[in-house]
Enzyme design. Structure first.
Site, PDB file in Angstrom:
ATOM      1  N   GLY A  81       0.786  -1.214   0.000  1.00 15.93           N
ATOM      2  CA  GLY A  81       0.000   0.000   0.000  1.00 15.93           C
ATOM      3  C   GLY A  81       0.823   1.270   0.000  1.00 15.93           C
ATOM      4  N   GLN A 192      -7.447   1.175   4.420  1.00 13.14           N
ATOM      5  CA  GLN A 192      -8.108   0.750   5.652  1.00 13.14           C
ATOM      6  C   GLN A 192      -9.540   0.289   5.419  1.00 13.14           C
ATOM      7  OE1 GLN A 192      -5.929   1.116   8.732  1.00 13.14           O
ATOM      8  NE2 GLN A 192      -7.184  -0.703   8.765  1.00 13.14           N
ATOM      9  N   ALA A 213      -3.135  -5.791   0.502  1.00 17.00           N
ATOM     10  CA  ALA A 213      -3.681  -7.125   0.761  1.00 17.00           C
ATOM     11  C   ALA A 213      -3.657  -7.505   2.235  1.00 17.00           C
ATOM     12  CB  ALA A 213      -2.903  -8.163  -0.056  1.00 17.00           C
ATOM     13  N   HIS A 214      -2.650  -7.046   2.980  1.00 13.36           N
ATOM     14  CA  HIS A 214      -2.497  -7.543   4.357  1.00 13.36           C
ATOM     15  C   HIS A 214      -3.544  -6.989   5.313  1.00 13.36           C
ATOM     16  CE1 HIS A 214      -0.449  -4.099   6.549  1.00 13.36           C
ATOM     17  NE2 HIS A 214      -0.402  -3.679   5.292  1.00 13.36           N
ATOM     18  N   THR A 250       9.796  -7.261 -11.533  1.00 10.55           N
ATOM     19  CA  THR A 250       9.144  -8.554 -11.735  1.00 10.55           C
ATOM     20  C   THR A 250       7.998  -8.732 -10.746  1.00 10.55           C
ATOM     21  OG1 THR A 250      11.224  -9.513 -12.489  1.00 10.55           O
ATOM     22  CG2 THR A 250       9.502 -11.047 -11.795  1.00 10.55           C
ATOM     23  N   CYS A 340       2.251   2.350  12.021  1.00 18.26           N
ATOM     24  CA  CYS A 340       3.414   2.842  11.299  1.00 18.26           C
ATOM     25  C   CYS A 340       4.141   3.941  12.059  1.00 18.26           C
ATOM     26  CB  CYS A 340       3.001   3.343   9.921  1.00 18.26           C
ATOM     27  SG  CYS A 340       2.252   2.051   8.902  1.00 18.26           S
TER      28      CYS A 340
END
Length: 392
Positions: A81, A192, A213-214, A250, A340
């Protein structure tokens, strides 16, 4: 129950990150056992072409989670993100300015995540002027406040879909419409709120939206940026032609398959799960704020449009660190706000922007969970916190 060593710790910090879902774990395991394990989806040989095809299936599944009419080509896969937010903020601003040189101003809200705010110096270094739009006391950005700042020199407006500390949902449809009236692009950080509340990019009218995704039971280091077709964007990472030249590097097929699996499992049930979790959070708010020293950060929580699995409070006369340590000892894991910046003992910039005083803001707690929560754990948590506050 206050003997934390006698119980398995209860994680009530899901707004920071979540355990991977069974569907995501299965997708990774199947990949690891397949002929595609470790194959570069950009290679020209047959396995490379198979990997590329499988990546596009994942992209299509992720695209559907942004709305029924989203094209796979409108999805840029990223390594999380934070990267997606930086790409959106800097890439859209520069893309808009390249299209119209007078557009050299960017507006963001004062309650954005650090992955937006900490990149503002880079915008200024690139020649942009940055304005902050302030929230009202209830924690959301009023469209009129944004309109007051808009002009024909604005390249981009970036306002999050739902705040990561308070859970307050922003009026994105109205904010995006105001930005477009002034000819500006509109980006929303939906990291969020993604798949916790309905967020259809076409209904919202946004030009770009970022997710991770997390936050939904997918893997860490996997994210995506929705970019509406024909929206100008200057890439930030160069060195390859991946992602249609918009993001070099990649692609990690393994994590994107897991991301797609988690998203696909949640997308059909967002409305139903929201209703269930809203009832649980409403009950927790009611129990906690009945104590005279515990307050909802947004004021009257019953009148607030909120994320369903987040409870944001502050406690008079106690600081977050003390509360977190005591709750941890009792077996409950919560946070003061954004994980964070949890090492900082400064008051939350979000709560300060909302007009909450320093002493109150230093007593903030964020309790967060998803559909996997055990309701009895929330009851035990509430009684534990009340006993801690009552004994202080």
């Amino acid at each position: 129950m206050t003997a934390g060593q006698n119980r398995i710790p209860v994680n009530l910090d899901y707004a920071a990150s979540t355990p991977m879902r069974a569907e995501a774990l299965l997708a990774q395991r199947e990949y690891d056992e397949s002929e595609l394990a470790g194959v570069n989806p950009n290679s020209l040989h047959s396995l490379g072409r198979k990997a590329a095809a499988r990546l596009e299936v994942a992209r299509r599944e992720i695209a559907r989670s942004f709305g029924a009419r989203v094209r796979p080509s409108e999805i840029i896969l990223t390594n999380g993100g934070t990267e997606a937010n930086q790409l959106a903020l800097l890439g859209l601003a520069e893309g808009a300015r390249q299209r119209d040189r007078k557009r050299s101003r960017v507006i963001v809200s004062a309650i954005e995540h650090d992955s937006i705010l900490d990149n503002l110096p880079l915008l200024r270094a690139a020649g942009f002027t940055v304005d902050l739009v302030q929230p009202c006391r209830a924690g959301y950005i009023e469209p009129a406040a944004l309109s007051d700042l808009l002009g024909d020199d604005v390249a981009l407006v970036s306002i999050m879909a739902a705040n990561n500390e308070t859970g307050v949902v922003q009026p994105i449809r109205e904010l995006a419409a105001a930005a477009h009236t002034a000819g500006a692009l509109f980006h929303t950080d939906a990291i969020q709120g993604y798949l916790h509340i309905p967020l259809d990019v076409n209904e919202l009218g946004v030009d770009a939206m970022t997710v991770a995704a997390h936050k939904i039971g997918g893997p860490v280091a996997s994210g995506a940026l929705y970019l509406k077709s024909r929206t100008p964007l200057r890439p930030r990472i160069f060195g390859g032609g991946q992602e249609a030249g918009r993001r070099a590097g990649t692609q990690d097929l393994r994590t994107q398959l897991a991301f797609a699996a988690a998203a696909s499992s949640l997308a059909p049930h967002v409305a139903q799960e929201r209703e269930k979790l809203q009832a649980l959070s409403d009950n927790l708010y009611a129990t906690l704020t009945a104590h005279p020293r515990i307050h909802a950060t947004m004021g009257d929580y019953t009148q607030s449009d909120r994320l369903p699995g987040m409870v944001s409070i502050y406690v008079d006369g106690m600081d977050s660190e003390e509360l977190i340590i005591k709750l941890d000892a009792a077996g409950f894991e919560v946070s003061a706000g954004s994980a964070c910046s949890s090492g900082s003992m400064d008051p939350s910039h979000v709560l300060s922007a909302m007009g909450i005083g320093r002493e109150q803001a230093l007593g903030a707690l964020r309790i967060s969970f998803d559909d996997r929560v055990n309701p009895s754990d929330l009851d035990d948590f509430a009684q534990t916190l009340l006993s801690i506050v009552g004994a202080a």
